[in-house]
Design an enzyme around this catalytic site. Structure first.
Site, mmCIF file in Angstrom:
data_model
loop_
_atom_site.group_PDB
_atom_site.id
_atom_site.type_symbol
_atom_site.label_atom_id
_atom_site.label_comp_id
_atom_site.label_asym_id
_atom_site.label_seq_id
_atom_site.Cartn_x
_atom_site.Cartn_y
_atom_site.Cartn_z
ATOM 1 N N LYS A 31 0.836 -1.209 0.000
ATOM 2 C CA LYS A 31 0.000 0.000 0.000
ATOM 3 C C LYS A 31 0.868 1.254 0.000
ATOM 4 C CE LYS A 31 -3.882 -2.229 2.317
ATOM 5 N NZ LYS A 31 -4.601 -2.483 3.580
ATOM 6 N N ASP A 83 -11.404 2.550 3.609
ATOM 7 C CA ASP A 83 -11.672 1.119 3.384
ATOM 8 C C ASP A 83 -13.160 0.874 3.161
ATOM 9 O OD1 ASP A 83 -9.415 -0.462 3.224
ATOM 10 O OD2 ASP A 83 -9.091 -0.445 5.396
ATOM 11 N N GLN A 135 -5.819 -2.014 9.735
ATOM 12 C CA GLN A 135 -5.410 -3.236 9.044
ATOM 13 C C GLN A 135 -6.000 -4.466 9.748
ATOM 14 O OE1 GLN A 135 -3.675 -3.236 6.110
ATOM 15 N NE2 GLN A 135 -3.922 -5.463 6.050
#
Ligand code: ADP
Length: 319
Positions: free
Chosen positions: A76, A143, A120
């Site tokens: 990322k 997200d 995460q």
């Protein structure tokens, strides 16, 4: 001659007897990911030409040590740099209290230089994923995991909605394939709230709301095998997001169908090598029309979509 006459009387054309199926087209996920990354980069530059301080930035929070998460986070950050975005990772120890993480998210929510916050996953077991993901302000939820953004996608999935990155990647792949979706059948295997379910909703949603107007069947762990088989055999598009290697094979699919493999499974081969495979076996290539490979299919597009979401979040916050 007799044989040909009998075919003719049965209205069977020779062309159908001697058809040999070509192998499926393998979708190049890197190519689409590069296109998305280019779009993001160009749009950042365009925004900077109006406002030089425009500088989209995300922060990822990683709790504990998970080797797979470490690889994803590095990727990322690498892709962020490629796109002209800033991406940083805050590492917290495995035993971090939930209150400390919620406090950190609160501070990041208040920080105007941060446009995206990523938690995460997976989190260690003592932490509540739902509580922590929902603490992210919806405008910074790149997200797309908060109740607000998941709720919004029920209403519309157009450009101003922050969609979960994998669902957005599947959306972009279907758009890229330019397939006619109206009146077609889709099966989505997997119903997790941040992957399988949003994909089902997008495929089945009204086209005027950013969807694809497909008739969508959602299968999951509790779907009996015969029902899964029946649904898949009738599907023009199958998306598998179950995390089960070998779940979809050539006997389960309709000739010419489109297969999108979201599975990302780490397995050890008989030769002792660690490899990543999807949910679909290689033999699907003999029957399907288009197949997304693992690795190199949905994965790179998902990371590129995270960059798109960070840009979108920054734009929404700068309105
Ligand atoms: P993700 O977050 O990638 O979607 P999860 O583990 O949360 O992964 O969800 C996996 C999904 O796959 C669940 O919805 C589960 O019901 C479904 N699933 C797991 N095993 C099977 C199976 N053998 N057949 C069909 N669906 C399955």
């Amino acid at each position: 001659m007799q044989f040909l006459k009998s075919l003719h009387s049965k209205n069977i054309s020779l062309k159908y007897l001697f058809i040999r199926r070509e192998l499926a087209t393998i979708f190049n996920g890197h190519q689409l990911a590069n296109k998305i990354k280019r779009e993001v980069k160009e749009e950042i530059l365009l925004n900077q030409s109006f406002k030089s301080s425009f500088s989209p930035q995300f922060v990822a929070i990683a709790v504990g040590h998970n080797p797979a998460s470490k690889i994803y986070l590095e990727k990322k950050q690498e892709v962020a740099e490629e796109c002209g975005l800033k991406g940083q990772v805050i590492h917290l120890s495995e035993d971090t209290f939930e209150s400390k993480i919620l406090g950190l998210i609160h501070d990041l929510n208040e920080d105007p230089s941060i446009h995206g916050i990523i938690v995460q996953l997976p989190l260690p077991l003592h932490l509540s994923e739902i509580q922590i993901c929902n603490a992210v302000h919806p405008s910074k939820d790149v997200d797309g995991f908060t109740q607000t953004n998941l709720g919004k996608l029920m209403q519309k999935t157009t450009e101003s909605t922050i969609l979960p990155c994998t669902a957005l990647a599947v959306k972009r792949i279907v758009e890229e394939l330019k397939m006619i979706t109206l009146g077609k059948n889709a099966v989505v295997i997997g119903r997790s709230h941040n992957v399988g379910l949003p994909i089902s909703i997008i495929l089945g949603a009204d086209m005027t709301k950013g969807g694809f107007d497909m008739t969508t069947v959602s299968c999951h762990r509790a779907t009996p095998t015969h029902q899964l088989t029946r649904a898949c055999l009738g599907a023009d598009l199958i998306v598998s997001a179950a995390g089960v290697p070998g779940l979809v094979n050539k006997y389960l699919i309709k000739p010419g169908s489109i297969l999108i493999d979201v599975g990302l499974n780490r397995i050890r081969t008989a030769a002792g090598k660690n490899i990543v495979v999807g949910d679909m076996t290689k033999d699907v290539n003999e029957v399907a029309g288009v197949v997304t490979p693992v690795p190199g299919g949905v994965g790179p597009c998902t990371v590129a979509c995270l960059m798109y979401n960070t840009l979108l979040a920054a734009k929404l916050q700068n309105l």
